[in-house]
Write an enzyme that holds these catalytic residues in place. Sequence first.
Site, PDB file in Angstrom:
ATOM      1  CB  SER A 175      52.122  45.482  42.796  1.00 43.47           C
ATOM      2  OG  SER A 175      52.606  46.583  41.524  1.00 43.47           O
ATOM      3  CG  ASN A 225      53.762  34.308  44.622  1.00 43.71           C
ATOM      4  OD1 ASN A 225      54.794  35.227  44.842  1.00 43.71           O
ATOM      5  ND2 ASN A 225      53.213  34.139  43.326  1.00 43.71           N
ATOM      6  CG  LEU A 252      41.090  42.981  36.091  1.00 47.97           C
ATOM      7  CD1 LEU A 252      40.188  41.748  37.450  1.00 47.97           C
ATOM      8  CD2 LEU A 252      41.077  42.676  34.737  1.00 47.97           C
ATOM      9  CG  ASP A 253      45.726  43.396  37.809  1.00 49.98           C
ATOM     10  OD1 ASP A 253      45.137  42.745  38.959  1.00 49.98           O
ATOM     11  OD2 ASP A 253      45.120  43.264  36.161  1.00 49.98           O
ATOM     12  NE  ARG A 307      36.043  31.587  37.425  1.00 45.64           N
ATOM     13  CZ  ARG A 307      35.684  31.593  36.432  1.00 45.64           C
ATOM     14  NH1 ARG A 307      36.339  31.200  34.853  1.00 45.64           N
ATOM     15  NH2 ARG A 307      34.522  31.477  35.778  1.00 45.64           N
ATOM     16  CG  ASN A 344      45.850  39.616  43.190  1.00 44.11           C
ATOM     17  OD1 ASN A 344      46.008  38.959  43.297  1.00 44.11           O
ATOM     18  ND2 ASN A 344      46.616  40.898  42.152  1.00 44.11           N
ATOM     19  CG  HIS A 380      48.887  42.408  38.631  1.00 43.93           C
ATOM     20  ND1 HIS A 380      47.843  41.832  37.181  1.00 43.93           N
ATOM     21  CD2 HIS A 380      49.566  43.450  37.674  1.00 43.93           C
ATOM     22  CE1 HIS A 380      48.375  41.727  36.649  1.00 43.93           C
ATOM     23  NE2 HIS A 380      48.885  43.011  36.199  1.00 43.93           N
TER      24      HIS A 380
HETATM   25  C1  GAR Z   1      52.112  35.353  40.090  1.00 44.73           C
HETATM   26  O1  GAR Z   1      53.288  36.229  39.107  1.00 44.73           O
HETATM   27  C2  GAR Z   1      51.441  36.265  40.770  1.00 44.73           C
HETATM   28  O2  GAR Z   1      52.017  37.331  39.974  1.00 44.73           O
HETATM   29  C3  GAR Z   1      50.361  36.014  38.603  1.00 44.73           C
HETATM   30  O3  GAR Z   1      50.388  34.369  38.896  1.00 44.73           O
HETATM   31  C4  GAR Z   1      51.572  34.276  39.575  1.00 44.73           C
HETATM   32  C5  GAR Z   1      51.324  32.640  39.726  1.00 44.73           C
HETATM   33  O4  GAR Z   1      51.883  32.139  40.181  1.00 44.73           O
HETATM   34  N1  GAR Z   1      49.075  36.862  39.386  1.00 44.73           N
HETATM   35  C6  GAR Z   1      48.582  37.588  38.239  1.00 44.73           C
HETATM   36  O5  GAR Z   1      48.868  37.471  36.812  1.00 44.73           O
HETATM   37  C7  GAR Z   1      47.576  38.242  38.519  1.00 44.73           C
HETATM   38  N2  GAR Z   1      45.963  38.742  37.742  1.00 44.73           N
HETATM   39  P1  GAR Z   1      51.847  31.232  41.639  1.00 44.73           P
HETATM   40  O6  GAR Z   1      51.454  30.509  41.249  1.00 44.73           O
HETATM   41  O7  GAR Z   1      53.338  30.289  41.404  1.00 44.73           O
HETATM   42  O8  GAR Z   1      52.177  31.425  42.560  1.00 44.73           O
END
Ligand code: GAR
Length: 219
Positions: free
Chosen positions: A131, A9, A139-140, A86, A102, A104
């Site tokens: 989202s 991302n 959280l979220d 974290r 963020n 999610h």
């Molecule tokens: C993503 O899919 C993001 O939505 C998720 O971690 C991944 C990171 O991927 N985030 C969570 O689960 C947060 N609770 P990336 O390091 O390749 O961007």
Amino acid sequence: MLISGRGSNLKALIDACTDGRIDGRIITVVSNRPGAPGLEHARAAGIEQTVVDHRRFPDRAAFDRELAATLESSAPDLVILAGFMRVLTPEFVARFAGRMVNIHPSLLPALRGLDTHARALAAGMSTHGASVHFVTSELDGGPVIMQAQVPVCPGDTGETLAARVQLAEHRLYPAAVALICSGRVQCAGGTVLYDGQPLERPLLLDDLPEAATQCIGSP
Ligand code: GAR
């Protein structure tokens, strides 16, 4: 930006800043994990990177204080969490209230927390997605700005479903951040404002690649 891992991302956001879809600049990337692969994307793009290794701190509060100081030294307008794994203290969240987002991997409020793809499959959901939301101490649970939906396909595993969601995320996060950087989206008093009006439901991104929206190979 805050990352913990792969940084796909982050890469999508770097590309969107480079090609002008986002009117903004990523000033600094901070990882809590030394050697996070995502740091390489920052390095390749010439963006400053810092590691604040959470294992060096006696507790969450001490880690968050150092993290906040590191971020504030570059005076960001927006703090972007991209796979930052974290949980943040309420003090940290309050410091960046209304200017921290963020992504999610679920259609919030469904499936807060971890293992969202496996849980979507286990629950027999036919639609899943991602989202982008402003971060609050729940959280979220912060107000959602924009979502992208993907189908759950016959024969999906957690991995195939995650891959489809990630394709969507790489369009979704730049689109949502672009709206914030242009001033069209703001957070006020726990509500998302879109062009100055309270958003009644999250915006839905429809500009997704076919591979994210189609069950390829299924009838
Ligand atoms: C993503 O899919 C993001 O939505 C998720 O971690 C991944 C990171 O991927 N985030 C969570 O689960 C947060 N609770 P990336 O390091 O390749 O961007």
